[in-house]
Every structure is written in C-alpha cells, then in structure tokens.
Design a protein around this motif. Structure first.
Motif, PDB file in Angstrom:
ATOM      1  N   GLU A  65     -20.410  41.354  20.331  1.00  0.00           N
ATOM      2  CA  GLU A  65     -21.321  40.952  19.259  1.00  0.00           C
ATOM      3  C   GLU A  65     -21.329  41.997  18.142  1.00  0.00           C
ATOM      4  N   ALA A  66     -21.259  43.276  18.492  1.00  0.00           N
ATOM      5  CA  ALA A  66     -21.201  44.333  17.475  1.00  0.00           C
ATOM      6  C   ALA A  66     -19.922  44.206  16.650  1.00  0.00           C
ATOM      7  N   ILE A  67     -18.808  43.892  17.305  1.00  0.00           N
ATOM      8  CA  ILE A  67     -17.543  43.684  16.587  1.00  0.00           C
ATOM      9  C   ILE A  67     -17.671  42.510  15.625  1.00  0.00           C
ATOM     10  N   GLU A  68     -18.334  41.447  16.053  1.00  0.00           N
ATOM     11  CA  GLU A  68     -18.532  40.286  15.179  1.00  0.00           C
ATOM     12  C   GLU A  68     -19.364  40.655  13.951  1.00  0.00           C
ATOM     13  N   GLN A  98     -14.676  63.631  12.196  1.00  0.00           N
ATOM     14  CA  GLN A  98     -15.563  62.870  13.073  1.00  0.00           C
ATOM     15  C   GLN A  98     -16.660  62.226  12.235  1.00  0.00           C
ATOM     16  N   VAL A  99     -16.840  60.902  12.392  1.00  0.00           N
ATOM     17  CA  VAL A  99     -17.799  60.175  11.560  1.00  0.00           C
ATOM     18  C   VAL A  99     -18.608  59.193  12.396  1.00  0.00           C
ATOM     19  N   SER A 100     -19.628  58.708  11.746  1.00  0.00           N
ATOM     20  CA  SER A 100     -20.438  57.607  12.249  1.00  0.00           C
ATOM     21  C   SER A 100     -20.508  56.585  11.123  1.00  0.00           C
ATOM     22  N   PHE A 101     -20.554  55.314  11.477  1.00  0.00           N
ATOM     23  CA  PHE A 101     -20.579  54.248  10.487  1.00  0.00           C
ATOM     24  C   PHE A 101     -21.488  53.152  10.994  1.00  0.00           C
ATOM     25  N   VAL A 102     -22.331  52.622  10.103  1.00  0.00           N
ATOM     26  CA  VAL A 102     -23.222  51.530  10.480  1.00  0.00           C
ATOM     27  C   VAL A 102     -23.130  50.416   9.446  1.00  0.00           C
ATOM     28  N   GLU A 146     -29.602  42.619  12.396  1.00  0.00           N
ATOM     29  CA  GLU A 146     -28.581  42.911  13.384  1.00  0.00           C
ATOM     30  C   GLU A 146     -27.711  44.008  12.807  1.00  0.00           C
ATOM     31  N   SER A 147     -27.284  44.914  13.658  1.00  0.00           N
ATOM     32  CA  SER A 147     -26.509  46.053  13.183  1.00  0.00           C
ATOM     33  C   SER A 147     -25.452  46.450  14.207  1.00  0.00           C
ATOM     34  N   ALA A 148     -24.425  47.085  13.694  1.00  0.00           N
ATOM     35  CA  ALA A 148     -23.355  47.623  14.532  1.00  0.00           C
ATOM     36  C   ALA A 148     -23.137  49.068  14.132  1.00  0.00           C
ATOM     37  N   LEU A 149     -22.963  49.920  15.119  1.00  0.00           N
ATOM     38  CA  LEU A 149     -22.776  51.352  14.902  1.00  0.00           C
ATOM     39  C   LEU A 149     -21.504  51.780  15.613  1.00  0.00           C
ATOM     40  N   ILE A 150     -20.660  52.490  14.891  1.00  0.00           N
ATOM     41  CA  ILE A 150     -19.464  53.044  15.523  1.00  0.00           C
ATOM     42  C   ILE A 150     -19.416  54.550  15.318  1.00  0.00           C
ATOM     43  N   GLU A 159     -14.042  54.936  18.409  1.00  0.00           N
ATOM     44  CA  GLU A 159     -14.113  55.570  19.722  1.00  0.00           C
ATOM     45  C   GLU A 159     -15.288  55.042  20.541  1.00  0.00           C
ATOM     46  N   SER A 160     -16.357  54.645  19.864  1.00  0.00           N
ATOM     47  CA  SER A 160     -17.480  54.018  20.561  1.00  0.00           C
ATOM     48  C   SER A 160     -18.118  53.009  19.609  1.00  0.00           C
ATOM     49  N   ILE A 161     -18.708  51.995  20.195  1.00  0.00           N
ATOM     50  CA  ILE A 161     -19.336  50.949  19.400  1.00  0.00           C
ATOM     51  C   ILE A 161     -20.567  50.443  20.151  1.00  0.00           C
TER      52      ILE A 161
END
Length: 155
Positions: free
Chosen positions: A12-15, A69-73, A90-94, A145-147
C-alpha cells in the motif's frame, strides 16, 4: 508507532508513492544541519528506487554528495476534519541512499520518464527541453532500503 492501527502494508505504501508526484526529501546539509526540500519524482518499482532531478550547482546536490543517506515522505489525500480536530491522510515514508546517474544516455531516458510523469502528453517540446537542460541537471536515484506507510481514515 503511537497508533499501530494506522500502519499500512508495504504494498500500500508503494501504491501511494506511485500515485503521488511530489514529496519531501530530508537530508543533512554541508554544515551538518537537517535540510528538507520538496521534490518531484517518479517511482521505478522494478529498480526499487525513486528518481528525481536537481541542479548540479545547488545546495541539495552538494549535501547529497556529502551525506547520501536520506528520508523521503509522500502524502496523499489529506482532508482536515475541523469539527473532529483530525486530519484524514495516507502517507508513505522511505529511507535510502542517493546516488547520481552519470551516463548521459541513461539520464536522457530518465528525464523522459520524469517528463512523462509530470507533463504527460507534452511530446513535441520534450526532446528540446531535455537537450536544453541535460548538462545542467543531475538525476538522483534513491535506492529504497526501508518503506512504511500510514493511513488515517477513521470514518
């Protein structure tokens, strides 16, 4: 997480990442301070990566070379519900590592994909726009690397 019921699956996060066209990139700047900027991007599911563009002379480019190294939302479908003092979203964090594409032909292909994502159907000017900016732009790749993701739709 404070409210585990808001957690969503990785799929769902990928979507969410796939349907959004912008998000917020967080990194560490040249002085070691937090630095966040909005960016346009596209998701490449097969590469498990996000691609974005930036200037080769900017603060973001310099910071990412020093601290990749980063974070993205990405946040989608926000709706404030005033009488309930909540927000539906709804949100996705990587989290991931940024690298830059060096091959000009690969850059052209990726810029074309970004153009298609952001200006679908604008085909006539696309080659001349890419030609105009190819030497000034960098294409960043965030290897995921993580989601994770969250959703609040407590109807």
């Amino acid at each position: 997480m404070l409210k585990p019921k808001r957690m969503i699956s990785k799929q769902e996060a990928i979507e969410i990442l796939d349907k959004c066209d912008h998000g917020y990139l967080s990194m560490i700047d040249e002085e070691g301070n937090p630095y966040g900027v909005p960016i346009n991007y596209f998701l490449d599911k097969s590469a498990h990566a996000l691609y974005f563009h930036c200037s080769k002379t900017g603060k973001k480019y310099r910071a990412l070379h020093l601290h990749p190294q980063v974070s993205f939302v990405a946040v989608a479908q926000t709706q404030i519900i005033p009488d309930r003092f909540i927000t539906h979203y709804e949100s996705a964090l990587i989290s991931g590592t940024v690298s830059f594409i060096e091959d000009e032909q690969e850059m052209r292909v990726l810029l074309g994909r970004l153009c298609e994502r952001l200006a679908a159907g604008e085909l006539a000017k696309r080659p001349s726009v890419i030609d105009m900016y190819i030497n000034a732009v960098a294409i960043g790749k965030i290897t995921i690397e993580s989601i994770s993701g969250k959703r609040n739709v407590d109807y």
